[in-house]
Design a protein around this motif. Structure first.
Motif, short mmCIF file in Angstrom:
data_model
loop_
_atom_site.label_atom_id
_atom_site.label_comp_id
_atom_site.label_asym_id
_atom_site.label_seq_id
_atom_site.Cartn_x
_atom_site.Cartn_y
_atom_site.Cartn_z
N THR A 185 -19.57 -28.86 46.15
CA THR A 185 -19.71 -28.73 47.60
C THR A 185 -19.28 -27.35 48.09
N LEU A 186 -18.18 -26.84 47.53
CA LEU A 186 -17.63 -25.56 47.97
C LEU A 186 -18.15 -24.38 47.16
N ASN A 187 -19.10 -24.65 46.26
CA ASN A 187 -19.68 -23.59 45.42
C ASN A 187 -18.59 -22.83 44.66
N ARG A 188 -17.77 -23.60 43.96
CA ARG A 188 -16.72 -23.03 43.11
C ARG A 188 -17.00 -23.44 41.67
N PRO A 189 -17.72 -22.61 40.91
CA PRO A 189 -18.10 -22.99 39.54
C PRO A 189 -16.91 -23.29 38.64
N VAL A 190 -15.80 -22.60 38.85
CA VAL A 190 -14.63 -22.85 38.00
C VAL A 190 -14.18 -24.31 38.15
N ILE A 191 -14.17 -24.82 39.37
CA ILE A 191 -13.74 -26.20 39.61
C ILE A 191 -14.76 -27.18 39.02
N SER A 192 -16.03 -26.98 39.32
CA SER A 192 -17.05 -27.92 38.85
C SER A 192 -17.17 -27.91 37.34
N VAL A 193 -17.10 -26.75 36.72
CA VAL A 193 -17.17 -26.68 35.25
C VAL A 193 -15.97 -27.37 34.63
N THR A 194 -14.79 -27.11 35.17
CA THR A 194 -13.57 -27.72 34.61
C THR A 194 -13.65 -29.24 34.64
N PHE A 195 -13.98 -29.80 35.78
CA PHE A 195 -14.00 -31.25 35.89
C PHE A 195 -15.23 -31.85 35.20
N GLY A 196 -16.33 -31.12 35.16
CA GLY A 196 -17.49 -31.60 34.42
C GLY A 196 -17.22 -31.69 32.93
N VAL A 197 -16.55 -30.69 32.39
CA VAL A 197 -16.19 -30.72 30.96
C VAL A 197 -15.21 -31.84 30.68
N LEU A 198 -14.27 -32.08 31.59
CA LEU A 198 -13.31 -33.16 31.39
C LEU A 198 -14.00 -34.53 31.37
N VAL A 199 -14.98 -34.72 32.24
CA VAL A 199 -15.74 -35.99 32.23
C VAL A 199 -16.48 -36.15 30.91
N ALA A 200 -17.13 -35.07 30.45
CA ALA A 200 -17.86 -35.13 29.18
C ALA A 200 -16.91 -35.41 28.02
N ALA A 201 -15.73 -34.78 28.05
CA ALA A 201 -14.75 -35.00 26.98
C ALA A 201 -14.26 -36.44 26.97
N LEU A 202 -14.02 -37.01 28.16
CA LEU A 202 -13.59 -38.40 28.22
C LEU A 202 -14.68 -39.35 27.72
N ALA A 203 -15.94 -39.05 28.03
CA ALA A 203 -17.04 -39.89 27.56
C ALA A 203 -17.13 -39.84 26.03
N LEU A 204 -17.01 -38.65 25.46
CA LEU A 204 -17.05 -38.52 24.00
C LEU A 204 -15.85 -39.20 23.35
N PHE A 205 -14.69 -39.10 24.00
CA PHE A 205 -13.49 -39.77 23.47
C PHE A 205 -13.65 -41.28 23.53
N ALA A 206 -14.23 -41.78 24.62
CA ALA A 206 -14.48 -43.22 24.74
C ALA A 206 -15.45 -43.69 23.66
N ASP A 207 -16.48 -42.89 23.39
CA ASP A 207 -17.43 -43.24 22.33
C ASP A 207 -16.73 -43.26 20.97
N TRP A 208 -15.81 -42.33 20.76
CA TRP A 208 -15.04 -42.30 19.51
C TRP A 208 -14.15 -43.54 19.38
#
Length: 258
Positions: free
Chosen positions: A221-244
């Motif tokens: 929303t605020l056009n802050r790539p650092v924030i969106s990338v950080t939280f997007g990677v964390l979501v992906a990491a949690l999904a991969l961890f859940a799959d593991w």
């Protein structure tokens, strides 16, 4: 002497195949740790403005990760509690009409896009964590339900007839023969549902349900790539961890000999 050597070979072979499997199970968490370390180094090297510094810090990230994990665990527990007994009941009844109705309801939950389902329920019920839980459970229930039915109905009828011939009741056959044999298929459904829930849980933030979606949508929303990338990677990491974790459950909870 020769017989003892030949007998020892299968044991050594079994031990040999166990080591690569254990190494494979450890590979994914190691890669996740490396990926998160790279994310941290990249974030640390950025010049953060006040908005980015307020969102990308240990306290905020830890709080949202905890909310995300708790939301996922609640939804997964409810999904299992609903889908497995329902799948067992439909399989035992052998009713084609009942099977059609149950599967149609399950398909309806996944036919509607997850974001549409969450917004629709928010309009019908209210915003909040409770509505998010209902939407996520409805979205994830089908894999567990379908796999439970397929797992039970896929058991060889010869085995169930043999158990009944030994004098076991219908419920005894279910719990001693059918469910143990269906465990691998059911666990595969639970694994799928867990990953779906983790990956869909960020949408809960749209209706004040908390989780990592708050940081993700703030960055977008605020056009802050650092924030969106950080939280997007964390979501992906949690999904991969859940799959593991689901892979671990499939590996170690599988009945011996299956």
């Amino acid at each position: 002497m020769t017989a003892s050597v030949e007998a020892a070979r299968p044991a050594r072979a079994a031990r040999g195949t166990g080591r690569p499997r254990r190494a494979g199970l450890l590979a994914r968490p190691a890669l996740l740790v490396v990926g998160l370390l790279v994310l941290w180094l990249w974030t640390w090297g950025q010049q953060l403005d006040s908005i980015e510094a307020r969102n990308v810090n240990g306290e905020v990230i830890g709080s949202q990760v905890l909310e995300h994990v708790v939301l996922t665990l609640i939804c997964t527990a409810l999904t299992i509690a609903i889908a497995i007994p329902l799948g067992i009941a439909v399989s035992l009844s052998r009713s084609r009409a009942g099977r059609l109705v149950v599967l149609s309801l399950g398909n309806l939950g996944q036919a509607i896009p997850s974001i549409g389902l969450i917004v629709l329920l928010a309009l019908v019920i209210s915003i909040g964590v409770g509505t998010a839980v209902i939407a996520l459970v409805a979205y994830a229930v089908l894999p567990v339900l379908r796999n439970t039915m397929v797992g039970i109905e896929g058991v060889d009828p010869v085995l169930t007839e043999a158990a009944r011939g030994m004098g076991l009741s219908r419920l005894a056959v279910l719990f001693t023969v059918e469910l143990p044999l269906a465990v691998p298929v059911i666990l595969a459904g639970v694994r799928t549902a867990l990953v779906l829930t983790v990956a869909s849980a960020p949408l809960a933030a749209l209706i004040d349900g908390g989780g990592l979606g708050e940081g993700l949508f703030t960055g977008l929303t605020l056009n802050r790539p650092v924030i969106s990338v950080t939280f997007g990677v964390l979501v992906a990491a949690l999904a991969l961890f859940a799959d593991w974790l689901g892979l671990l459950a499939e590996t170690f909870l599988r009945p011996k000999g299956i």
